[in-house]
Design an enzyme around this catalytic site. Structure first.
Site, PDB file in Angstrom:
ATOM      1  N   THR A  43     -12.774 -34.910  33.055  1.00  0.00           N
ATOM      2  CA  THR A  43     -12.789 -33.497  33.432  1.00  0.00           C
ATOM      3  C   THR A  43     -12.861 -33.410  34.952  1.00  0.00           C
ATOM      4  OG1 THR A  43     -15.205 -33.265  33.461  1.00  0.00           O
ATOM      5  CG2 THR A  43     -14.108 -32.996  31.327  1.00  0.00           C
ATOM      6  N   ASP A  44     -12.716 -32.202  35.487  1.00  0.00           N
ATOM      7  CA  ASP A  44     -12.809 -32.062  36.935  1.00  0.00           C
ATOM      8  C   ASP A  44     -14.236 -32.277  37.429  1.00  0.00           C
ATOM      9  OD1 ASP A  44     -14.028 -29.721  36.113  1.00  0.00           O
ATOM     10  OD2 ASP A  44     -12.799 -28.397  37.348  1.00  0.00           O
TER      11      ASP A  44
ATOM     12  N   ASN B 114     -24.062 -25.310  27.542  1.00  0.00           N
ATOM     13  CA  ASN B 114     -23.136 -26.289  28.110  1.00  0.00           C
ATOM     14  C   ASN B 114     -23.038 -26.224  29.632  1.00  0.00           C
ATOM     15  OD1 ASN B 114     -20.571 -28.092  28.037  1.00  0.00           O
ATOM     16  ND2 ASN B 114     -19.873 -26.228  29.040  1.00  0.00           N
TER      17      ASN B 114
ATOM     18  N   GLY C  42     -12.958 -27.773  30.589  1.00  0.00           N
ATOM     19  CA  GLY C  42     -13.582 -29.026  30.196  1.00  0.00           C
ATOM     20  C   GLY C  42     -14.134 -29.058  28.791  1.00  0.00           C
TER      21      GLY C  42
ATOM     22  N   VAL D  95     -25.848 -18.348  34.272  1.00  0.00           N
ATOM     23  CA  VAL D  95     -27.124 -18.792  33.707  1.00  0.00           C
ATOM     24  C   VAL D  95     -28.239 -18.834  34.752  1.00  0.00           C
ATOM     25  CG1 VAL D  95     -25.932 -20.132  31.935  1.00  0.00           C
ATOM     26  CG2 VAL D  95     -26.703 -21.285  34.029  1.00  0.00           C
TER      27      VAL D  95
ATOM     28  N   LYS E  62     -30.963 -34.046  33.084  1.00  0.00           N
ATOM     29  CA  LYS E  62     -30.659 -34.210  31.667  1.00  0.00           C
ATOM     30  C   LYS E  62     -31.846 -34.833  30.921  1.00  0.00           C
ATOM     31  CE  LYS E  62     -26.584 -32.394  31.861  1.00  0.00           C
ATOM     32  NZ  LYS E  62     -26.336 -31.071  31.251  1.00  0.00           N
TER      33      LYS E  62
ATOM     34  N   ASN F 259     -15.254 -22.082  30.362  1.00  0.00           N
ATOM     35  CA  ASN F 259     -13.898 -21.771  30.820  1.00  0.00           C
ATOM     36  C   ASN F 259     -13.042 -23.014  31.073  1.00  0.00           C
ATOM     37  OD1 ASN F 259     -15.847 -21.767  33.241  1.00  0.00           O
ATOM     38  ND2 ASN F 259     -13.871 -22.071  34.239  1.00  0.00           N
TER      39      ASN F 259
ATOM     40  N   TYR G 244     -28.718 -35.306  38.829  1.00  0.00           N
ATOM     41  CA  TYR G 244     -28.059 -34.962  37.567  1.00  0.00           C
ATOM     42  C   TYR G 244     -28.739 -35.674  36.393  1.00  0.00           C
ATOM     43  CZ  TYR G 244     -24.495 -34.690  33.922  1.00  0.00           C
ATOM     44  OH  TYR G 244     -23.841 -34.478  32.738  1.00  0.00           O
TER      45      TYR G 244
END
Length: 240
Positions: free
Chosen positions: A198-199, A91, A19, A65, A167, A17, A163
């Site tokens: 992006t935010d 994503n 980015g 998800v 990944k 929705n 984070y």
């Protein structure tokens, strides 16, 4: 039900929705692919589809998800409407506020991994039967240069351990799925979009979301001679 290669492809992009995800959805739609733009929030997802009107065929699909029931319902809807899935772009992702490595708690790890790792596994597992029904499906997992253990750029700036390691785990998952599916037409790769504004990062990145989306779109539309089981950015393979 059988499908011919001439039929319109169907793609699902999770967390699309805004980015990079939104730009991946836009780019795939521009190629004539029917894109299922998914979001946890129905209002935000519908708004994104509205904003992309005229770019191609984009349909909203509600999907969280981290919620097995939501994933199962989405898979059933795709099966009922299309009978197959040609492209899956995992994503959806989150991060927690940056701290030094030793300050990050196990609960913060769990929160990030729930979306960035377990969410990808849940969605991929649920949709794999539909991907097998497509002539030559593609799975693209949106990773990050921060997930690389072999790239110096991954460790520049403030540490972001939950984070970054999520990944790294995602890269390993990519390699394992690719290995299992090596004797099928399905290709599985990880994409590093780069540091995009992006935010997600308070718009601090030097790259645009559209630039970040390019590598994912490329991997999502690989021909039969394309790679599988790799980790790529705009410049080619990224060290694991």
């Amino acid at each position: 039900m059988e499908f011919s290669g001439k039929e319109r492809k169907v793609a699902l992009v999770t967390g699309a929705n805004k980015g990079i995800g939104k730009e991946i959805a836009r780019g795939l739609a521009r190629l004539g692919i029917t894109v299922l733009l998914s979001s946890r929030d129905p209002e935000r997802g519908a708004q994104a589809v509205s904003e992309l009107a005229g770019e191609g065929t984009l349909l909203f699909l509600q999907l969280d998800v981290t919620d097995q029931a939501s994933v199962s319902a989405a898979a059933q809807e795709i099966a009922d409407r299309f009978g197959k899935l040609d492209i899956l772009v995992n994503n959806a992702g989150i991060a927690v506020k940056q701290k030094t490595t030793s300050e990050v708690t196990a609960d913060e790890f769990r929160k990030v991994y729930e979306t960035n790792v377990f969410g990808v596994i849940t969605v991929t597992h649920e949709l794999l039967p539909l991907l097998h029904r497509a002539p030559a499906a593609r799975i693209v997992n949106i990773s990050s240069n921060r997930g690389s253990l072999g790239s110096e750029s991954a460790f520049r700036g403030q540490p972001y351990i939950s984070y970054s390691t999520s990944k790294t785990a995602l890269n390993g998952i990519t390699a394992h799925y690719a290995r299992e599916l090596a004797n099928t037409p399905i290709k599985v790769n990880a994409a590093a979009p780069g540091h995009c504004a992006t935010d997600f990062n308070n718009y601090s990145g030097p790259r645009t979301p559209e630039q970040g989306a390019a590598i994912a779109i490329k991997l999502a539309t690989l021909d039969e001679h394309g790679p599988t089981g790799g980790f790529f950015d705009d410049n080619g393979p990224v060290p694991w």
